[in-house]
Design a protein around this motif. Sequence first.
Motif, PDB file in Angstrom:
ATOM      1  N   ARG A 117      -7.288   5.845   0.058  1.00 33.71           N
ATOM      2  CA  ARG A 117      -6.477   4.821   0.733  1.00 33.71           C
ATOM      3  C   ARG A 117      -6.213   5.212   2.182  1.00 33.71           C
ATOM      4  NH1 ARG A 117      -8.056   1.751  -3.378  1.00 33.71           N
ATOM      5  NH2 ARG A 117      -6.446   1.265  -4.905  1.00 33.71           N
ATOM      6  N   TYR A 163      -0.590   0.029  -0.411  1.00 30.08           N
ATOM      7  CA  TYR A 163      -0.057  -1.020  -1.269  1.00 30.08           C
ATOM      8  C   TYR A 163       0.269  -0.539  -2.669  1.00 30.08           C
ATOM      9  CZ  TYR A 163      -4.989  -2.146  -2.739  1.00 30.08           C
ATOM     10  OH  TYR A 163      -6.283  -2.118  -3.197  1.00 30.08           O
ATOM     11  N   ILE A 165       0.537  -2.796  -6.053  1.00 33.34           N
ATOM     12  CA  ILE A 165       0.347  -4.193  -6.487  1.00 33.34           C
ATOM     13  C   ILE A 165       0.210  -4.302  -8.011  1.00 33.34           C
ATOM     14  CG2 ILE A 165      -0.590  -4.996  -4.285  1.00 33.34           C
ATOM     15  CD1 ILE A 165      -3.420  -4.601  -5.392  1.00 33.34           C
ATOM     16  N   VAL A 166       0.640  -3.233  -8.681  1.00 36.34           N
ATOM     17  CA  VAL A 166       0.547  -3.217 -10.149  1.00 36.34           C
ATOM     18  C   VAL A 166       1.951  -2.923 -10.704  1.00 36.34           C
ATOM     19  CG1 VAL A 166      -0.526  -2.084 -12.142  1.00 36.34           C
ATOM     20  CG2 VAL A 166      -1.840  -2.403 -10.031  1.00 36.34           C
ATOM     21  N   GLN A 169       4.188   0.472 -16.131  1.00 43.05           N
ATOM     22  CA  GLN A 169       3.700   0.334 -17.529  1.00 43.05           C
ATOM     23  C   GLN A 169       4.863   0.424 -18.514  1.00 43.05           C
ATOM     24  OE1 GLN A 169       0.875   3.593 -17.314  1.00 43.05           O
ATOM     25  NE2 GLN A 169      -0.787   2.207 -17.810  1.00 43.05           N
ATOM     26  N   ARG A 172       3.917  -3.572 -21.466  1.00 39.95           N
ATOM     27  CA  ARG A 172       2.872  -4.506 -21.057  1.00 39.95           C
ATOM     28  C   ARG A 172       2.676  -5.631 -22.075  1.00 39.95           C
ATOM     29  NH1 ARG A 172      -0.410  -2.156 -17.076  1.00 39.95           N
ATOM     30  NH2 ARG A 172       1.031  -1.718 -15.397  1.00 39.95           N
ATOM     31  N   GLN A 203       3.713   0.308  -9.188  1.00 39.29           N
ATOM     32  CA  GLN A 203       2.788   1.426  -9.022  1.00 39.29           C
ATOM     33  C   GLN A 203       1.597   0.975  -8.185  1.00 39.29           C
ATOM     34  OE1 GLN A 203       2.015   1.898 -13.346  1.00 39.29           O
ATOM     35  NE2 GLN A 203      -0.123   1.417 -12.920  1.00 39.29           N
ATOM     36  N   LEU A 204       0.827   1.787  -7.587  1.00 41.39           N
ATOM     37  CA  LEU A 204       0.988   3.210  -7.418  1.00 41.39           C
ATOM     38  C   LEU A 204       0.530   3.466  -6.002  1.00 41.39           C
ATOM     39  CD1 LEU A 204       1.471   6.038  -8.815  1.00 41.39           C
ATOM     40  CD2 LEU A 204      -0.939   5.995  -9.384  1.00 41.39           C
ATOM     41  N   THR A 206      -0.924   4.908  -3.387  1.00 42.70           N
ATOM     42  CA  THR A 206      -1.719   6.032  -2.875  1.00 42.70           C
ATOM     43  C   THR A 206      -1.641   6.013  -1.352  1.00 42.70           C
ATOM     44  OG1 THR A 206      -3.187   5.908  -4.764  1.00 42.70           O
ATOM     45  CG2 THR A 206      -4.043   7.029  -2.821  1.00 42.70           C
ATOM     46  N   PHE A 465      -9.726   3.887 -12.133  1.00 49.24           N
ATOM     47  CA  PHE A 465      -8.651   2.895 -12.092  1.00 49.24           C
ATOM     48  C   PHE A 465      -8.305   2.321 -10.730  1.00 49.24           C
ATOM     49  CE2 PHE A 465      -7.738   4.595 -16.326  1.00 49.24           C
ATOM     50  CZ  PHE A 465      -7.567   3.402 -17.012  1.00 49.24           C
ATOM     51  N   PHE A 471     -11.700  -3.186 -18.014  1.00 41.09           N
ATOM     52  CA  PHE A 471     -11.819  -4.502 -18.655  1.00 41.09           C
ATOM     53  C   PHE A 471     -11.548  -5.614 -17.642  1.00 41.09           C
ATOM     54  CE2 PHE A 471      -7.278  -3.753 -19.141  1.00 41.09           C
ATOM     55  CZ  PHE A 471      -6.707  -5.010 -19.049  1.00 41.09           C
TER      56      PHE A 471
HETATM   57  C1  LIG Z   1      -5.140   7.842  -9.028  1.00 42.05           C
HETATM   58  C2  LIG Z   1      -4.761   6.402  -8.972  1.00 42.05           C
HETATM   59  C3  LIG Z   1      -4.475   5.823  -7.748  1.00 42.05           C
HETATM   60  C4  LIG Z   1      -4.067   4.483  -7.678  1.00 42.05           C
HETATM   61  N1  LIG Z   1      -3.765   3.911  -6.470  1.00 42.05           N
HETATM   62  C5  LIG Z   1      -3.243   2.664  -6.413  1.00 42.05           C
HETATM   63  C6  LIG Z   1      -2.811   2.086  -5.185  1.00 42.05           C
HETATM   64  O1  LIG Z   1      -2.957   2.650  -4.113  1.00 42.05           O
HETATM   65  N2  LIG Z   1      -2.203   0.874  -5.235  1.00 42.05           N
HETATM   66  C7  LIG Z   1      -2.025   0.196  -6.407  1.00 42.05           C
HETATM   67  O2  LIG Z   1      -1.451  -0.905  -6.388  1.00 42.05           O
HETATM   68  N3  LIG Z   1      -2.464   0.695  -7.568  1.00 42.05           N
HETATM   69  C8  LIG Z   1      -3.049   1.910  -7.590  1.00 42.05           C
HETATM   70  N4  LIG Z   1      -3.437   2.448  -8.785  1.00 42.05           N
HETATM   71  C9  LIG Z   1      -3.020   1.752  -9.969  1.00 42.05           C
HETATM   72  C10 LIG Z   1      -4.140   1.003 -10.518  1.00 42.05           C
HETATM   73  O3  LIG Z   1      -4.283  -0.144  -9.791  1.00 42.05           O
HETATM   74  C11 LIG Z   1      -3.789   0.813 -11.984  1.00 42.05           C
HETATM   75  O4  LIG Z   1      -3.815   2.061 -12.605  1.00 42.05           O
HETATM   76  C12 LIG Z   1      -4.789  -0.108 -12.567  1.00 42.05           C
HETATM   77  O5  LIG Z   1      -4.576  -1.402 -12.069  1.00 42.05           O
HETATM   78  C13 LIG Z   1      -4.689  -0.141 -14.084  1.00 42.05           C
HETATM   79  O6  LIG Z   1      -3.396  -0.466 -14.484  1.00 42.05           O
HETATM   80  P1  LIG Z   1      -2.580   0.487 -15.432  1.00 42.05           P
HETATM   81  O7  LIG Z   1      -2.673   1.887 -14.932  1.00 42.05           O
HETATM   82  O8  LIG Z   1      -1.249  -0.091 -15.549  1.00 42.05           O
HETATM   83  O9  LIG Z   1      -3.373   0.449 -16.787  1.00 42.05           O
HETATM   84  P2  LIG Z   1      -3.241  -0.617 -17.964  1.00 42.05           P
HETATM   85  O10 LIG Z   1      -3.327  -1.988 -17.435  1.00 42.05           O
HETATM   86  O11 LIG Z   1      -2.039  -0.272 -18.744  1.00 42.05           O
HETATM   87  O12 LIG Z   1      -4.537  -0.321 -18.772  1.00 42.05           O
HETATM   88  C14 LIG Z   1      -4.761   0.969 -19.371  1.00 42.05           C
HETATM   89  C15 LIG Z   1      -5.743   0.796 -20.487  1.00 42.05           C
HETATM   90  O13 LIG Z   1      -5.161   0.032 -21.530  1.00 42.05           O
HETATM   91  C16 LIG Z   1      -6.157  -0.760 -22.155  1.00 42.05           C
HETATM   92  N5  LIG Z   1      -5.789  -2.174 -21.996  1.00 42.05           N
HETATM   93  C17 LIG Z   1      -4.636  -2.638 -21.485  1.00 42.05           C
HETATM   94  N6  LIG Z   1      -4.594  -3.985 -21.501  1.00 42.05           N
HETATM   95  C18 LIG Z   1      -5.762  -4.401 -22.031  1.00 42.05           C
HETATM   96  C19 LIG Z   1      -6.327  -5.673 -22.294  1.00 42.05           C
HETATM   97  N7  LIG Z   1      -5.691  -6.821 -22.019  1.00 42.05           N
HETATM   98  N8  LIG Z   1      -7.570  -5.721 -22.804  1.00 42.05           N
HETATM   99  C20 LIG Z   1      -8.243  -4.585 -23.088  1.00 42.05           C
HETATM  100  N9  LIG Z   1      -7.751  -3.343 -22.862  1.00 42.05           N
HETATM  101  C21 LIG Z   1      -6.530  -3.238 -22.344  1.00 42.05           C
HETATM  102  C22 LIG Z   1      -7.476  -0.419 -21.463  1.00 42.05           C
HETATM  103  O14 LIG Z   1      -8.095   0.625 -22.141  1.00 42.05           O
HETATM  104  C23 LIG Z   1      -7.011   0.071 -20.095  1.00 42.05           C
HETATM  105  O15 LIG Z   1      -7.947   0.911 -19.464  1.00 42.05           O
HETATM  106  C24 LIG Z   1      -3.928   3.747  -8.865  1.00 42.05           C
HETATM  107  C25 LIG Z   1      -4.235   4.337 -10.106  1.00 42.05           C
HETATM  108  C26 LIG Z   1      -4.660   5.638 -10.166  1.00 42.05           C
HETATM  109  C27 LIG Z   1      -4.977   6.228 -11.509  1.00 42.05           C
END
Ligand SMILES: Cc1cc2nc3c(=O)[nH]c(=O)nc-3n(C[C@H](O)[C@H](O)[C@H](O)COP(=O)(O)OP(=O)(O)OC[C@H]3O[C@@H](n4cnc5c(N)ncnc54)[C@H](O)[C@@H]3O)c2cc1C
Length: 502
Positions: A117, A163, A165-166, A169, A172, A203-204, A206, A465, A471
């Motif tokens: 980022r 940013y 933009i998520v 957890q 969910r 989150q998150l 970076t 991620f 997905f």
């Molecule tokens: C190192 C790192 C840096 C990041 N940097 C940024 C950043 O700068 N800005 C930012 O906004 N975000 C950032 N992110 C966040 C990133 O955008 C999110 O991690 C990503 O959008 C996934 O969301 P989550 O982590 O909440 O995972 P979840 O949405 O909870 O998903 C995790 C897992 O759950 C399962 N799952 C959940 N829902 C479903 C479904 N409907 N169907 C099928 N399987 C499902 C899948 O196996 C999925 O891989 C970063 C993440 C990481 C790990």
Amino acid sequence: MNVQASQFIPTNGRGAFRSGADFLANLASTPRSVFVDGERVSDPSEHPAFREAARQIAGLYDFAFAPENLDIMTYVEPETGWRALRCFQIPKTHADLAAKRVAAEKWAEQTFGLMGRTPDHVANFFTGYAAKPSVFAKSGPQYAERVVNFYKHLRDNHLYVAYAIVPPQIDRSKSASKQSEPDLYAGVVREVDGGIIVKGGQQLATGGVFADYLHISSIHPLQPGDEAYAISVAIPMSAPGLKLYSRRAFAQQATNAFDYPLSSRFDETDSFVVLDDVFVPWEHVFIYRDIELCRDQWWKTPSHTYGNHQAQARFATKLRFLLGMAKKMNEATGNDSAPPVMVQMGELAALASIVEGMHQAQEALATFDDEGVLWPSKSMLYAVMALQGEINPRMIDIVRELTGAAMISLPSSVKDFDNPEAAEDIARFYRSSNMSARDRVALMRLAWDFIGTEFGNRHQQYEKFYGGASFIVKMNMFRAYDFKRAGALVDRALTLPPVEGA
Ligand SMILES: Cc1cc2nc3c(=O)[nH]c(=O)nc-3n(C[C@H](O)[C@H](O)[C@H](O)COP(=O)(O)OP(=O)(O)OC[C@H]3O[C@@H](n4cnc5c(N)ncnc54)[C@H](O)[C@@H]3O)c2cc1C
């Protein structure tokens, strides 16, 4: 360098360049609330958890505005006559898009693709928003005006936005408004004179620790009833109530730069964001209680494609770095010309080249929409992003396979070189036919920091991620693919004229 173009360099402050020293001075003078190891840090430029990464970003600004790099890293903005970073260029031609890629690659090379980022990532999202003000205008002309004005402010001052933009957890299984408390997810809680108050977690971020602004919105789908969370805002990092909770700082855990050459320098940090009644003036509110626009900003503007076109430049660069490392490690162990090793290296090279090729295909197959806005090819972008979570671990696994114990069978730390008895044994047994023991140990520590340390492992999670869970990316691919053309082939096959006698 194009000397004529460079004569546009303004010297009067407006549109002036941003040096690394300017960036660090600004970081020091805009106190923020970053929490790490129980400590509240206001100036990341001086804190051991963050200062080296801050210097890396400062180096990017110095690189971009060095006279010899100006034409690659910047363009002359027709509206102002000033130079702006390429990430802020709204591409008008395929060549513009290619120029943006080259600039992104040059910056990525400065950090070996290890900082995701950097200031050119979210910048490209705002460039995408500004390319399609009509999308924002559907909510009211003021929203289009504000997002374009903010983009110009960033562009003309070479500013850095991160940013988040998520949503967190927390649960969910429920939509934003159905969470156990209404202000768990970031959203608006009330209007006040001149703006809104936002509250909640997101989150998150970076790189957020180092940025000038934080962009808060939601890329997660929102449901009817979630209007309070359907916002897009920009918040200066020093805004009261804005708090960043940094994950474990790898830079601080790195005992020295010899043993941890990457962790000690390129830890861009990821921070959970807490908004504690943060005031946002209307001029920084680009979407307000509009679920449809909150979705459309990503998919009906080229923001997601411009931002991820940049991200792919970084990824491709990082893979090139990995290939270089693997090759040198094979040379060090004398395996380089063994046919089975060449086959494995061939597979690595094929995977890296696929990523590179898909990156350039986004440009070659870019298309203009009905407003004349150029979009990188979505199918080429999402194809590579959808498989990135498989390509990256596969490549890491091949390198692990190739290296055996090379990254592990090493002195306990650089201090062993200072013990005369140990140093003598190290010099003898840790060398290779083409490298001194010290050089070989340095190479293997570099590889281990890339692959095996906490820093290296965070990177593997990042590649899986950063663009959304796989997905989601695969769904993007599903939407982008030309199934009509594929289906037409099947239709034709099913309506072939009869075969005589069969
Ligand atoms: C190192 C790192 C840096 C990041 N940097 C940024 C950043 O700068 N800005 C930012 O906004 N975000 C950032 N992110 C966040 C990133 O955008 C999110 O991690 C990503 O959008 C996934 O969301 P989550 O982590 O909440 O995972 P979840 O949405 O909870 O998903 C995790 C897992 O759950 C399962 N799952 C959940 N829902 C479903 C479904 N409907 N169907 C099928 N399987 C499902 C899948 O196996 C999925 O891989 C970063 C993440 C990481 C790990």
